[in-house]
Design a protein around this motif. Structure first.
Motif: not given
Lengths: 163, 46
Positions: A61, A64-65, A81, A84, A120-123, B6, B9-11, B14, B22, B30, B37-40, B42-44
């Motif tokens: 921060y 940059n900010l 900007r 941003d 929907e239960i078993f993908i 089986k 692969t249950s919901a 998965m 993710l 990051n 993560q800090y939102g900086t 893309f800042h110059r």
């Protein structure tokens, strides 16, 4: 007509209220200062606990900010900007669309299976992978389906409550 | 084997797997692009 009026009003407000000359001149906002020059920010930084979760963000921060009088970083809504706001929004929008489109593609695909409820239960992994890869291209597919009239149901298929 | 697949692969399984993948993607993003993560990111620099 109402839509046209709304668009006209939006344009009028945009051009009258947006400080276009400030953006063109590259003039800094009047009350925001770089965080490294803000006393309130420096105070916050010194009072923060020393740990990974505070040191790196505060350093980022600081360099940059822009900070307000409260000593916290603020974004400027200025054309020069705009990046941003635009890039984080674009990432969010694409990701939200990806999640939605993949789910939709999976549900549409699962209807063709012998037991749609079970998928929907078993993908169904092959179908899920196909749905995810379709989801990556969702903006293109959305435009294609919208122009082909497949994105929404026909008017005569909509149920209408008795009046 | 068929029953194991089986079950895997249950919901709920998965969903957990998706969450773990993710999380790894976010942590690695990051790591590769510090400041995201800090939102900086893309800042110059000022």
């Amino acid at each position: 007509m109402r839509k046209l009026f709304a668009i006209l009003l939006m344009g009028l407000l945009w051009f009258t209220l947006a400080p276009a000359d400030a953006a063109a001149a590259g003039a800094p906002d009047t009350h925001l200062v770089p965080c490294q020059a803000s006393e309130a920010f420096q105070e916050r930084m010194q009072n923060a606990p020393e740990s990974y979760y505070f040191d790196q963000p505060y350093q980022a921060y600081e360099s940059n900010l822009l900070c307000g009088a409260d000593g916290l970083p603020h974004l400027q809504l200025r054309f020069d900007r705009a990046i941003d706001v635009v890039i984080p929004f674009a990432i969010f929008f694409y990701f939200a669309g990806f999640v939605g489109w993949s789910g939709r593609a999976y549900l549409i695909g699962s209807k063709r299976a012998s037991k749609p409820e079970e998928t929907e239960i078993f993908i169904d992994l092959p179908l899920a992978i196909r749905a995810f890869s379709q989801g990556l291209l969702w903006p293109l597919l959305a435009i294609k389906e919208l122009t082909a009239g497949e994105l929404t149901v026909q008017k005569n298929e909509l149920s209408v409550s008795p009046r | 084997m068929q029953y194991l697949m089986k079950y895997l692969t249950s919901a709920p399984i998965m969903a957990t797997l998706a969450l773990v993948i993710l999380s790894i993607v976010m942590i690695e993003l990051n790591h590769v692009f510090p400041g995201l993560q800090y939102g900086t990111y893309f800042h110059r620099a000022l």
